[in-house]
Design a protein around this motif. Sequence first.
Motif, mmCIF file in Angstrom:
data_model
loop_
_atom_site.group_PDB
_atom_site.id
_atom_site.type_symbol
_atom_site.label_atom_id
_atom_site.label_comp_id
_atom_site.label_asym_id
_atom_site.label_seq_id
_atom_site.Cartn_x
_atom_site.Cartn_y
_atom_site.Cartn_z
ATOM 1 N N LEU A 32 1.871 14.489 -9.068
ATOM 2 C CA LEU A 32 2.820 15.607 -9.088
ATOM 3 C C LEU A 32 3.500 15.764 -10.452
ATOM 4 O O LEU A 32 4.288 16.678 -10.648
ATOM 5 N N GLY A 33 3.215 14.864 -11.384
ATOM 6 C CA GLY A 33 3.784 14.952 -12.724
ATOM 7 C C GLY A 33 5.196 14.393 -12.843
ATOM 8 O O GLY A 33 5.880 14.647 -13.833
ATOM 9 N N VAL A 34 5.632 13.626 -11.844
ATOM 10 C CA VAL A 34 6.995 13.086 -11.851
ATOM 11 C C VAL A 34 7.222 12.192 -13.064
ATOM 12 O O VAL A 34 8.231 12.307 -13.755
ATOM 13 N N PHE A 35 6.265 11.301 -13.344
ATOM 14 C CA PHE A 35 6.448 10.361 -14.448
ATOM 15 C C PHE A 35 6.421 11.065 -15.794
ATOM 16 O O PHE A 35 7.163 10.707 -16.712
ATOM 17 N N LYS A 66 7.566 14.014 -16.359
ATOM 18 C CA LYS A 66 8.884 14.635 -16.496
ATOM 19 C C LYS A 66 9.939 13.614 -16.879
ATOM 20 O O LYS A 66 10.814 13.886 -17.711
ATOM 21 N N ILE A 67 9.866 12.432 -16.269
ATOM 22 C CA ILE A 67 10.833 11.373 -16.596
ATOM 23 C C ILE A 67 10.687 10.963 -18.054
ATOM 24 O O ILE A 67 11.669 10.869 -18.796
ATOM 25 N N PHE A 68 9.439 10.701 -18.489
ATOM 26 C CA PHE A 68 9.225 10.270 -19.868
ATOM 27 C C PHE A 68 9.587 11.362 -20.866
ATOM 28 O O PHE A 68 10.100 11.083 -21.947
ATOM 29 N N ALA A 69 9.343 12.610 -20.515
ATOM 30 C CA ALA A 69 9.720 13.711 -21.400
ATOM 31 C C ALA A 69 11.236 13.768 -21.558
ATOM 32 O O ALA A 69 11.750 13.979 -22.661
ATOM 33 N N ALA A 70 11.961 13.548 -20.468
ATOM 34 C CA ALA A 70 13.426 13.555 -20.541
ATOM 35 C C ALA A 70 13.929 12.413 -21.410
ATOM 36 O O ALA A 70 14.833 12.590 -22.227
ATOM 37 N N PHE A 71 13.339 11.238 -21.260
ATOM 38 C CA PHE A 71 13.736 10.098 -22.093
ATOM 39 C C PHE A 71 13.438 10.359 -23.563
ATOM 40 O O PHE A 71 14.239 10.054 -24.432
ATOM 41 N N LYS A 107 0.836 -1.209 0.000
ATOM 42 C CA LYS A 107 0.000 0.000 0.000
ATOM 43 C C LYS A 107 0.870 1.259 0.000
ATOM 44 O O LYS A 107 0.533 2.258 -0.649
ATOM 45 N N ALA A 108 2.006 1.217 0.699
ATOM 46 C CA ALA A 108 2.919 2.366 0.715
ATOM 47 C C ALA A 108 3.523 2.585 -0.672
ATOM 48 O O ALA A 108 3.663 3.728 -1.122
ATOM 49 N N ILE A 109 3.868 1.501 -1.343
ATOM 50 C CA ILE A 109 4.411 1.605 -2.707
ATOM 51 C C ILE A 109 3.361 2.216 -3.631
ATOM 52 O O ILE A 109 3.643 3.133 -4.415
ATOM 53 N N TYR A 110 2.148 1.709 -3.523
ATOM 54 C CA TYR A 110 1.042 2.229 -4.333
ATOM 55 C C TYR A 110 0.864 3.731 -4.096
ATOM 56 O O TYR A 110 0.743 4.513 -5.044
ATOM 57 N N ASN A 111 0.856 4.123 -2.826
ATOM 58 C CA ASN A 111 0.665 5.542 -2.499
ATOM 59 C C ASN A 111 1.787 6.413 -3.059
ATOM 60 O O ASN A 111 1.544 7.521 -3.533
ATOM 61 N N ARG A 112 3.031 5.921 -3.027
ATOM 62 C CA ARG A 112 4.149 6.692 -3.601
ATOM 63 C C ARG A 112 3.985 6.869 -5.101
ATOM 64 O O ARG A 112 4.254 7.949 -5.655
ATOM 65 N N ILE A 113 3.548 5.803 -5.777
ATOM 66 C CA ILE A 113 3.361 5.881 -7.235
ATOM 67 C C ILE A 113 2.236 6.849 -7.574
ATOM 68 O O ILE A 113 2.374 7.685 -8.476
ATOM 69 N N ILE A 114 1.124 6.765 -6.849
ATOM 70 C CA ILE A 114 0.006 7.673 -7.098
ATOM 71 C C ILE A 114 0.413 9.125 -6.832
ATOM 72 O O ILE A 114 0.111 10.025 -7.615
ATOM 73 N N ARG A 115 1.118 9.356 -5.725
ATOM 74 C CA ARG A 115 1.574 10.716 -5.387
ATOM 75 C C ARG A 115 2.500 11.248 -6.480
ATOM 76 O O ARG A 115 2.361 12.393 -6.927
ATOM 77 N N GLY A 116 3.434 10.433 -6.943
ATOM 78 C CA GLY A 116 4.352 10.859 -8.003
ATOM 79 C C GLY A 116 3.620 11.162 -9.295
ATOM 80 O O GLY A 116 3.945 12.113 -10.005
#
Length: 50
Positions: free
Chosen positions: A26-29, A31-36, A14-23
């Motif tokens: 926040l647009g983290v993914f 940004k990562i995909f745009a950089a790639f 559940k903690a892993i899930y919450n970190r992924i949802i939070r990221g």
Amino acid sequence: MAGPRAPAMYGPHKAIYNRIIRGSRLGVFNKIFAAFSDEGGKCGQMIIDP
């Protein structure tokens, strides 16, 4: 990463899930995909294979 397959050092699934949802919120993914995609050639889509 499914909860039961994740190493214990990452905490409860559940903690892993919450970190992924939070990221994601926040647009983290994005940004990562745009950089790639900026580094590579033209690509219509990206595939993540665990």
